[in-house]
Design a protein around this motif. Structure first.
Motif, PDB file in Angstrom:
ATOM      1  N   HIS A 136      -1.997  60.893  22.632  1.00 10.05           N
ATOM      2  CA  HIS A 136      -1.544  61.774  23.288  1.00 10.05           C
ATOM      3  C   HIS A 136       0.219  61.547  23.601  1.00 10.05           C
ATOM      4  O   HIS A 136       0.309  60.431  23.896  1.00 10.05           O
ATOM      5  N   MET A 137       1.093  62.367  23.192  1.00 11.17           N
ATOM      6  CA  MET A 137       2.424  62.100  23.238  1.00 11.17           C
ATOM      7  C   MET A 137       3.269  63.314  23.760  1.00 11.17           C
ATOM      8  O   MET A 137       3.502  64.222  23.023  1.00 11.17           O
ATOM      9  N   TYR A 138       3.297  63.364  25.091  1.00 10.16           N
ATOM     10  CA  TYR A 138       4.120  64.459  25.750  1.00 10.16           C
ATOM     11  C   TYR A 138       5.033  63.831  26.782  1.00 10.16           C
ATOM     12  O   TYR A 138       4.777  62.970  27.605  1.00 10.16           O
ATOM     13  N   GLY A 139       6.185  64.536  26.640  1.00 10.07           N
ATOM     14  CA  GLY A 139       7.348  64.231  27.673  1.00 10.07           C
ATOM     15  C   GLY A 139       8.513  64.234  26.784  1.00 10.07           C
ATOM     16  O   GLY A 139       8.876  64.292  25.499  1.00 10.07           O
ATOM     17  N   GLN A 170       4.699  65.725  21.042  1.00 10.98           N
ATOM     18  CA  GLN A 170       3.472  66.479  20.494  1.00 10.98           C
ATOM     19  C   GLN A 170       2.905  67.361  21.345  1.00 10.98           C
ATOM     20  O   GLN A 170       1.641  67.855  20.874  1.00 10.98           O
ATOM     21  N   GLY A 171       3.403  67.637  22.548  1.00  8.59           N
ATOM     22  CA  GLY A 171       3.037  68.795  23.292  1.00  8.59           C
ATOM     23  C   GLY A 171       1.721  68.038  24.140  1.00  8.59           C
ATOM     24  O   GLY A 171       1.568  67.057  24.121  1.00  8.59           O
ATOM     25  N   GLU A 172       1.489  68.898  25.278  1.00  2.59           N
ATOM     26  CA  GLU A 172       0.598  68.478  26.261  1.00  2.59           C
ATOM     27  C   GLU A 172      -0.822  68.625  25.811  1.00  2.59           C
ATOM     28  O   GLU A 172      -1.667  69.275  26.177  1.00  2.59           O
ATOM     29  N   ASP A 194       5.229  58.413  28.000  1.00  2.74           N
ATOM     30  CA  ASP A 194       4.066  57.660  28.223  1.00  2.74           C
ATOM     31  C   ASP A 194       3.137  58.013  26.982  1.00  2.74           C
ATOM     32  O   ASP A 194       2.874  59.257  26.699  1.00  2.74           O
ATOM     33  N   ILE A 195       2.793  57.261  26.408  1.00  2.00           N
ATOM     34  CA  ILE A 195       2.044  57.407  25.152  1.00  2.00           C
ATOM     35  C   ILE A 195       0.482  56.808  25.319  1.00  2.00           C
ATOM     36  O   ILE A 195       0.225  55.834  25.652  1.00  2.00           O
ATOM     37  N   ALA A 196      -0.442  57.767  25.324  1.00  2.00           N
ATOM     38  CA  ALA A 196      -1.839  57.442  25.503  1.00  2.00           C
ATOM     39  C   ALA A 196      -2.745  57.403  24.367  1.00  2.00           C
ATOM     40  O   ALA A 196      -2.501  58.202  23.332  1.00  2.00           O
ATOM     41  N   ILE A 197      -3.584  56.590  24.473  1.00  3.48           N
ATOM     42  CA  ILE A 197      -4.752  56.583  23.267  1.00  3.48           C
ATOM     43  C   ILE A 197      -6.210  56.617  23.883  1.00  3.48           C
ATOM     44  O   ILE A 197      -6.301  56.153  24.913  1.00  3.48           O
ATOM     45  N   ASP A 198      -7.070  57.214  23.136  1.00  3.43           N
ATOM     46  CA  ASP A 198      -8.676  57.029  23.756  1.00  3.43           C
ATOM     47  C   ASP A 198      -9.614  57.391  22.527  1.00  3.43           C
ATOM     48  O   ASP A 198      -9.030  57.603  21.420  1.00  3.43           O
ATOM     49  N   ASP A 199     -10.722  57.009  22.875  1.00  3.16           N
ATOM     50  CA  ASP A 199     -11.897  57.088  21.977  1.00  3.16           C
ATOM     51  C   ASP A 199     -11.560  56.425  20.662  1.00  3.16           C
ATOM     52  O   ASP A 199     -11.627  56.976  19.463  1.00  3.16           O
TER      53      ASP A 199
END
Length: 132
Positions: free
Chosen positions: A55-58, A85-87, A117-122
């Motif tokens: 997730h890359m939004y901001g 990359q959008g919400e 803030d860059i997030a990762i999951d799964d």
């Protein structure tokens, strides 16, 4: 876990379940890198599939990179994306040729503002190539 602590950036919710991992951009400088890396696992000499959601939004979003490094195979960047990359969450599957000396790097590079803030999951590493 809800949204990240900075408004206007990061996910509002996890991709799967209740928790996700994120690289916090507040109180960091532009271009600063944040690493997750490991080579505690001694991989077999073959191609693995790394699957994850990012997730890359901001505003002023930086760069997200997946790379590997080993004596035999050298440094190789397998995935890179830059900018907002959008919400929403995005899924990727990346083939990683690994061996017993390989280090896997998941890297977030801070952009121009605290709102990236860059997030990762799964995150899943499978001992076979990704399906086409």
């Amino acid at each position: 876990m809800g949204a990240t602590s900075s408004s206007g950036t990061g996910p509002l919710y996890a991709f799967d379940g209740y928790y996700y991992f994120y690289f916090e951009a507040t109180r960091r400088t532009a271009g600063e890198s944040y690493y997750i890396y490991d080579n505690n696992i001694r991989f077999e000499n073959k191609t693995y599939c790394l699957s994850l959601a990012y997730h890359m939004y901001g505003i002023g979003m930086g760069t997200f990179v997946i790379s590997t490094s080993s004596k035999a195979l050298g440094y190789k960047q397998h995935f890179s994306v830059t900018g907002n990359q959008g919400e929403k969450w995005h899924n990727i599957d990346v083939n990683l040729p690994l061996n017993k000396d390989t280090w896997i790097y998941i890297v977030a590079i801070r952009g121009k503002t605290y709102m990236n803030d860059i997030a990762i999951d799964d995150v899943i590493l499978m001992p076979s190539p990704c399906s086409p």
